[in-house]
Design an enzyme around this catalytic site. Structure first.
Site, PDB file in Angstrom:
ATOM      1  N   ARG A   1       5.290 -13.094   9.800  1.00  0.00           N
ATOM      2  CA  ARG A   1       5.751 -11.732   9.679  1.00  0.00           C
ATOM      3  C   ARG A   1       7.134 -11.614  10.293  1.00  0.00           C
ATOM      4  O   ARG A   1       7.450 -12.294  11.265  1.00  0.00           O
ATOM      5  CB  ARG A   1       4.787 -10.878  10.506  1.00  0.00           C
ATOM      6  CG  ARG A   1       4.322  -9.616   9.906  1.00  0.00           C
ATOM      7  CD  ARG A   1       3.348  -8.944  10.838  1.00  0.00           C
ATOM      8  NE  ARG A   1       3.524  -7.511  10.724  1.00  0.00           N
ATOM      9  CZ  ARG A   1       3.021  -6.800   9.735  1.00  0.00           C
ATOM     10  NH1 ARG A   1       2.306  -7.377   8.788  1.00  0.00           N
ATOM     11  NH2 ARG A   1       3.224  -5.506   9.660  1.00  0.00           N
TER      12      ARG A   1
ATOM     13  N   GLU B   1       0.870  -1.171   0.000  1.00  0.00           N
ATOM     14  CA  GLU B   1       0.000   0.000   0.000  1.00  0.00           C
ATOM     15  C   GLU B   1       0.910   1.225   0.000  1.00  0.00           C
ATOM     16  O   GLU B   1       1.797   1.328   0.861  1.00  0.00           O
ATOM     17  CB  GLU B   1      -0.891   0.010   1.251  1.00  0.00           C
ATOM     18  CG  GLU B   1      -1.799   1.223   1.234  1.00  0.00           C
ATOM     19  CD  GLU B   1      -2.753   1.312   2.419  1.00  0.00           C
ATOM     20  OE1 GLU B   1      -2.745   0.429   3.294  1.00  0.00           O
ATOM     21  OE2 GLU B   1      -3.511   2.304   2.442  1.00  0.00           O
TER      22      GLU B   1
ATOM     23  N   LYS C   1       3.859   0.997   9.638  1.00  0.00           N
ATOM     24  CA  LYS C   1       3.994   2.239   8.883  1.00  0.00           C
ATOM     25  C   LYS C   1       3.336   3.410   9.607  1.00  0.00           C
ATOM     26  O   LYS C   1       3.794   4.541   9.501  1.00  0.00           O
ATOM     27  CB  LYS C   1       3.411   2.062   7.479  1.00  0.00           C
ATOM     28  CG  LYS C   1       4.345   1.256   6.583  1.00  0.00           C
ATOM     29  CD  LYS C   1       3.896   1.268   5.143  1.00  0.00           C
ATOM     30  CE  LYS C   1       2.820   0.252   4.936  1.00  0.00           C
ATOM     31  NZ  LYS C   1       2.509   0.058   3.502  1.00  0.00           N
TER      32      LYS C   1
END
Ligand code: ATP
Ligand code: MG
Length: 568
Positions: free
Chosen positions: A269, A43, A279
């Site tokens: 992860r 994104e 983020k």
């Protein structure tokens, strides 16, 4: 010096044989797929970080190892948070890491019309409805892990009414938040993601690519799997937090006339000690001025690590070493440093720099004489050759390499003691000069002309070898020392993440003295300052004012602990 543009060699990846590669290999063997197609779907709401390096290496690495391809697809479904700046930097960072998507650059926004049509398709099939509940009411109706959800009073609208309202949502008739489109699945599903998830929301916001063409935007879940299907992705590889979204991913694929059936597979992860990989948090560090920007050398972003001097190969080696597992874990920051140090030890040129200069005057060395000393550029790499370093009567040495009253284990320079100056001469300290405050400001020494090059014909071996710089030839440089951005290995575990920020994460040394060859080194190159660590020329450098970032110290505590662990 390290310049990193190379592509990782095919088939050399140590992560071969992980559980995802086994699935992919079986799918090829069984003829389920002829070509493997993966994608990396960031994104564009921030810069990429070390966690993304793992996802990039897995997606691009698997495509490479199986002769397939990997798409870069921007998941640009939330125009309020996404920016062109991020789109540009993400591409730059992936290329710098050594991966390439060929011509396969896509945007979820390319599929907005198709996604809209598929939403209409669901409405017509009675599988989606327009809901007028507010976001809070929807949350309230959703239930909890132990309690089923409740139906919205708008759930049983007629297909005609839903079609009409959805069209008017698109036409811009309603304000933000007034209505949403939801899938009609199962409000009592044990998986909350299946309790009539929102498919579209109203957002009167300009989009970096589609401008004002849309005022409704699809949710991530409604965009992602369908984008995968449109692009013919065979294996949609993502991190573990998407595991509980998979039933919904599959529901869309089963209930829509999509052209392909991609399979989502999740991996653990990446988490790293002393590091935050969110983020949202990284954006706040930037916006609140805790760091110099997204590419601050302390940031775990690719841009930050690159500016710090971490070579791409070191980052790739690190994630390869971490491997591809299914269970979440936390990796030590020291393991990342170890991988980077390994590459730099092989590739970085050695140079002389003095961080805290102390003047040395060699009294028996002729005034005005200059000798060019031949110094090895990299003992690990003979092909790196040698360089000439000027030697004169006045030198800088490191202040901490001298002690007036040395304790038992201090073998470096002290009054009356002889040490070796690397690749130059043996020198003996004869006198200490102090200022009015009693601070040592200069050392007077003598040298032994018979020891040129650093060896004595009579076999004398000083216990210490120091680095040095001719004062007349040195360039003054600013050096920035870096430490962890957070003080605890698990930032935020005490409740307040920002209270864990390390106030000493950057130390600026304005008056360092460096070898003349370093003044015209290209920005971004990393060298080893002998005995001090690895340092990288920073982009803040200006002509006559070089700035260096300390990439890493020389001490590999992590490797040492590993070795002890293996013995014990
Ligand atoms: P946020 O921090 O907002 O949750 P994100 O880091 O998940 O965002 P995306 O742009 O959605 O950012 O991530 C792109 C891809 O990178 C996703 O497929 C995601 O699985 C993967 N990814 C993100 N963080 C990690 C991580 N720490 N380890 C491994 N993969 C990651
Ligand atoms: Mg995410």
């Amino acid at each position: 010096m390290t310049t990193e543009t190379s592509t990782p060699p095919a088939g050399a990846a140590p992560e071969r044989g992980d559980f995802i590669r086994e699935i992919v290999a079986a799918d090829l063997r069984d003829g389920k797929h002829k070509t493997i197609v993966t994608r990396f779907p960031p994104e564009p709401n921030g810069y990429l970080h070390i966690g993304h390096v793992k996802a990039i290496s897995i997606n691009f690495g698997i495509a490479r190892d199986f002769g397939g391809r990997c798409h870069l697809r921007f998941d640009d479904t939330n125009p309020t948070k996404e920016e062109q700046e991020y789109i540009d930097h993400i591409q730059e960072d992936i290329h710098w890491l050594g991966f390439d998507w060929g011509g396969h650059l896509y945007y979820a926004s390319d599929y907005f019309e198709q996604l809209y049509q598929w939403a209409v398709y669901l409405i017509k099939a009675g599988k989606a409805y327009v809901d007028d509940l507010t976001a809070d009411e929807i949350r309230e109706h959703r239930g909890t892990l132990t309690e089923p959800g409740r139906h919205s009073p708008f759930r049983d609208r007629s297909i005609e009414e839903n079609l009409d309202l959805f069209e008017r949502m698109r036409a811009g008739e309603f304000p933000d938040g007034a209505r949403v489109l939801r899938a009609r699945i199962d409000m009592s599903s044990p998986n909350i993601n299946l309790r009539d998830p929102v498919l579209y929301r109203i957002l009167h916001a300009d989009h970096p690519r589609t401008g004002d063409a849309w005022c409704i935007y699809p949710m991530y879940d409604f965009a992602h799997g369908q984008s995968d299907a449109i692009e013919g992705i065979t294996h949609s590889l993502c991190s573990l937090e998407f595991e509980i979204h998979r039933p919904l991913y599959d529901w869309f694929i089963e209930n829509l006339p999509v052209p392909a059936r991609p399979r989502q597979i999740e991996f653990a992860r990446l988490n790293v000690t002393y590091t935050v990989l969110s983020k949202r948090v990284l954006l706040r560090l930037v916006n609140d001025g805790f760091v110099r920007g997204w590419n601050d050398p302390r940031m775990p972003t690719i841009a930050g690590m690159r500016r710090r001097g971490f070579p791409a190969e070191g980052l790739r080696d690190f994630v390869a070493g971490v491997g591809v597992a299914k269970a979440d874990n936390v990796i030590e920051f020291g393991q990342l440093e170890h991988a980077v140090r390994d590459v730099l030890n092989r590739t970085a040129l050695r140079r002389f720099a003095v961080l805290d200069p102390l003047k040395v005057v060699i009294e028996n060395y002729p005034e005005g004489q200059v000798e060019e000393m031949e110094v090895v550029n990299n003992p690990e790499d003979p092909s790196a050759g040698t360089r000439k370093v000027p030697f004169r009567r006045e030198l800088w040495i490191e202040r901490e390499d001298f002690m007036e009253e040395p304790p038992a284990k201090f073998f470096r320079l002290a009054p009356g003691r002889e040490v070796r100056l690397r690749s130059a001469y043996f020198v003996t300290c004869t006198r200490v000069v102090k200022d009015a405050a009693g601070e040592v400001v200069e050392l007077r020494c003598t040298y032994d002309p018979a020891t040129r090059g650093g060896d004595s014909p009579d076999g004398r071996k000083p216990k210490a070898t120091l680095h040095w710089i001719s004062a007349a030839h040195a360039t003054t440089a600013e050096v920035r020392l870096y430490d962890h951005l957070f003080t605890r290995p698990d930032p935020g575990a005490g409740g307040d993440l920002f209270a864990d920020l390390n106030p000493n994460s950057e130390t600026v040394l304005p008056g360092c003295q460096v070898e003349p060859t370093l003044a015209d080194m290209p920005a971004g190159e990393t060298v080893q300052f002998e005995r001090l660590g690895y340092f990288c020329l920073d982009s803040d450098s200006t002509p006559g004012h070089p700035v260096f970032n300390r990439t890493l110290t020389l001490k590999d505590t992590w490797a040492k602990l590993q070795a002890q662990g293996r013995q014990g």
